[in-house]
Design a protein around this motif. Structure first.
Motif, PDB file in Angstrom:
ATOM      1  N   LEU A   1      22.699  27.347  -7.600  1.00  0.00           N
ATOM      2  CA  LEU A   1      22.770  25.882  -7.554  1.00  0.00           C
ATOM      3  C   LEU A   1      21.701  25.385  -6.587  1.00  0.00           C
TER       4      LEU A   1
ATOM      5  N   VAL B   1      31.068  31.411  -2.756  1.00  0.00           N
ATOM      6  CA  VAL B   1      29.934  31.497  -3.672  1.00  0.00           C
ATOM      7  C   VAL B   1      30.220  32.609  -4.674  1.00  0.00           C
TER       8      VAL B   1
ATOM      9  N   ILE C   1      21.402  28.101  -3.792  1.00  0.00           N
ATOM     10  CA  ILE C   1      22.520  28.857  -3.229  1.00  0.00           C
ATOM     11  C   ILE C   1      22.350  30.333  -3.574  1.00  0.00           C
ATOM     12  N   LYS C   2      22.514  31.170  -2.557  1.00  0.00           N
ATOM     13  CA  LYS C   2      22.481  32.625  -2.754  1.00  0.00           C
ATOM     14  C   LYS C   2      23.879  33.185  -2.516  1.00  0.00           C
ATOM     15  N   LEU C   3      24.108  34.353  -3.071  1.00  0.00           N
ATOM     16  CA  LEU C   3      25.424  34.974  -2.860  1.00  0.00           C
ATOM     17  C   LEU C   3      25.738  35.116  -1.383  1.00  0.00           C
TER      18      LEU C   3
ATOM     19  N   HIS D   1      25.241  33.215   0.948  1.00  0.00           N
ATOM     20  CA  HIS D   1      25.820  32.002   1.523  1.00  0.00           C
ATOM     21  C   HIS D   1      27.344  32.073   1.553  1.00  0.00           C
ATOM     22  N   GLY D   2      27.909  32.991   0.781  1.00  0.00           N
ATOM     23  CA  GLY D   2      29.363  33.090   0.727  1.00  0.00           C
ATOM     24  C   GLY D   2      29.942  34.293   1.439  1.00  0.00           C
TER      25      GLY D   2
ATOM     26  N   LEU E   1      24.712  27.223   6.222  1.00  0.00           N
ATOM     27  CA  LEU E   1      25.012  26.283   5.141  1.00  0.00           C
ATOM     28  C   LEU E   1      26.013  25.230   5.611  1.00  0.00           C
TER      29      LEU E   1
ATOM     30  N   THR F   1      38.576  33.987  -5.511  1.00  0.00           N
ATOM     31  CA  THR F   1      37.738  34.259  -6.683  1.00  0.00           C
ATOM     32  C   THR F   1      37.606  35.767  -6.869  1.00  0.00           C
TER      33      THR F   1
ATOM     34  N   ARG G   1      36.602  37.720   5.454  1.00  0.00           N
ATOM     35  CA  ARG G   1      35.177  37.842   5.094  1.00  0.00           C
ATOM     36  C   ARG G   1      34.331  38.135   6.337  1.00  0.00           C
TER      37      ARG G   1
ATOM     38  N   PRO H   1      30.111  40.102  -2.661  1.00  0.00           N
ATOM     39  CA  PRO H   1      30.661  38.808  -3.051  1.00  0.00           C
ATOM     40  C   PRO H   1      32.066  38.982  -3.616  1.00  0.00           C
ATOM     41  N   ARG H   2      32.818  37.921  -3.578  1.00  0.00           N
ATOM     42  CA  ARG H   2      34.102  37.818  -4.275  1.00  0.00           C
ATOM     43  C   ARG H   2      35.103  38.906  -3.903  1.00  0.00           C
TER      44      ARG H   2
ATOM     45  N   CYS I   1      37.448  37.944  -1.927  1.00  0.00           N
ATOM     46  CA  CYS I   1      38.676  37.174  -1.751  1.00  0.00           C
ATOM     47  C   CYS I   1      38.605  35.897  -2.568  1.00  0.00           C
TER      48      CYS I   1
END
Lengths: 336, 336
Positions: free
Chosen positions: A101, A131, B5-7, B9-10, B19, B58, B221, B333-334, B336
């Motif tokens: 995004l 993300v 947005i990059k992974l 960032h999460g 961010l 997610t 995280r 990523p993901r 949680c």
């Protein structure tokens, strides 16, 4: 029941109700002796009483005439809280963002979110940002949870035969604007979402009508058709509305007529239904019309005792009467 | 800053912080004079004081050894509320479901959600369900917002030099279990997520240690590395932990060693860090060990005044000292 989730499970109509009633709510009930309610709930044991509502916003396109996903994510939840007679005060915000995004787009969305929250007097007190990989979401999903402190009591249990049905302005504008923007149907001009925060309008009508204001509800997904059918189901009463009395903007009317669409199941995002006893209707109507988001407020119908099996009836412009069903597969996905 | 947005960032590390600090929080601040806080917030003006937290879940895969996305969506938010000294009581639930999700899978997820909520004493009071087209989400995303009533006061502002650092059990189990399940690495056996609700453990240690319990935080995280760096940043103190003292299950230790992974930035979903003055440490440790989710609780380090610039130091098993940085692109990523 179908064996996989269908888009119509999300339209706010009969399949949504079935999914909630048969699969989701029974699985969740029972913690602390409470069953979940739709739209919003009052948290017990707190002073002053606190109303809570949560909503996910997945609208596409993310920017549309009259608003964007950020503005909508504030207005939608502000309105769910306001419809319970509570002043929206605090928000928790969850962002699920897709990898890739553009930051510029995120910046515009959160700017709109912040601006709308400040204008509505709401403080965003906590949040979460996730993300997910490219392809695992569609740009951005926003979930807002709003908390308000209750200032007056309204609810379907207070609706009585004889009550008048008021709407705070023109209907179907949000649904029409999203459909037009999504499908690039070319009805540009002034077709725009009505997306707006309604606490001021709600509290002004409540002050004016006092306890003669019986119920408030914002007809979002599934439009007037769904909201009036929910009232009918909850009360067992008949809700009769007059097609001639329904306020429609010329642009939305032309758009819907060209496509042969019914305005009743189309979403609104800045309108509310007000159920008011006849003695309070004039005061409520005047108060609503003084609000910037209520200038087209109108009486559109009345509540009757009927057969005891709740239903919604439309008196058409040509003088016939037809039952308005709970929408099944009406509307569009991702209008909010 | 990057332009999309990059992974990372999460991941809960430095890019997430950037961010939030540079783009999201400034846009949202100001409504009602409040700026958003991370993880959880206390709502002003209510009695008893109410703590609120929201989180999006997610995780992929949706079912994993030790839990599933429904259980995780309850535990994660229960724990964020509990870490603020508040008894989790009410939940608002938002489901974003992808068209085509088998109803049987949805049924299992909401069953797990309801069961975990009931076990944690939490009532799900309101909710929202949205459906998006196939390809627009990945199966299901769940956002939970939890409300608790505050029973004791803890926070990084109470941490003092001399405090001991306790962890309630083995670390890195959730991150390792998700990585193994996702990548089908074949380390089956008993590698499992630690996903668990921690209010009972938190309140038991608070009762035992009284006001000698200074701070609580669940290292999700970014793991211990992120949580301790947040404490270091907020306090300006040095957090020194001992590699030998870190509780690790044999399965997780073997898995991480085989892949050459550091346990410190790996996520936990059923563990908390406890910052306790030395006089309260024994009581807190005993209380934690009596809880079913705290049997491996251990003292893993201490807080020192250091140079005044907060940092995290690891005393390695071979006797050297190294600075533990805030994770940048660690982890997955993901989770949680």
């Amino acid at each position: 029941m179908a064996e996989t989730i269908k888009l119509a499970h999300g339209f706010g109509g009969r399949l949504t109700q079935e999914l909630l009633d048969e699969l989701i709510v029974p699985a969740l009930a029972g913690g602390g002796g409470h069953a979940p309610t739709l739209d919003a709930a009052v948290l017990p044991d707190l002073q002053p009483p606190v109303v809570v509502s949560t909503d996910a916003f997945t609208v596409t396109p993310r920017f549309f005439p009259g608003g964007d996903i950020g503005k909508l994510a504030v207005c939608g939840t502000v309105n769910d809280v306001a419809m319970m007679g509570a002043r929206p005060r605090y928000f928790a915000l969850s962002l699920i963002i897709e990898e890739g995004l553009p930051l510029e787009e995120l910046r515009r969305i959160v700017a709109s979110l912040g601006e709308t929250a400040r204008a509505a007097g709401v403080a965003i007190v906590t949040g979460d940002t996730k993300v997910v990989e490219a392809g695992a979401a569609d740009g951005i999903f926003i979930v807002t949870t709003g908390f308000g402190t209750r200032e007056f009591t309204v609810g379907p249990e207070r609706i009585q035969p004889g009550d008048l049905i008021l709407i705070s302005g023109t209907i179907a504008d949000h649904g029409a604007a999203i459909l037009n923007a999504r499908e690039r149907l070319g009805f540009a001009g002034s077709l725009a979402s009505d997306c707006a925060p309604l606490w001021e309008l709600a509290s002004a009508t409540a002050r004016a009508a006092g306890d003669r204001l019986h119920a408030l509800r914002d007809p979002t997904r599934g439009g007037l058709a769904a909201t009036l059918n929910e009232f009918a189901r909850d009360t067992g009463l008949t809700f009769t509305i007059s097609e001639r009395a329904l306020p429609l903007s010329p642009e939305t009317a032309a758009f819907l007529e060209a496509l042969g669409l019914d305005p009743l199941p189309m979403a609104n995002e800045g309108k509310c239904l007000l159920l008011v006893s006849p003695a309070g209707a004039e005061a409520a109507l005047s108060a609503a019309r003084r609000d910037p988001f209520g200038k087209d407020a109108a009486v559109i119908g009345r509540v009757e005792s009927g057969s005891g099996r709740g239903r919604v009836v439309l008196e058409t412009a040509i003088g016939t009467r037809r039952v308005v069903e709970m929408p099944l597969e009406a509307g569009l996905p991702r209008i909010c």
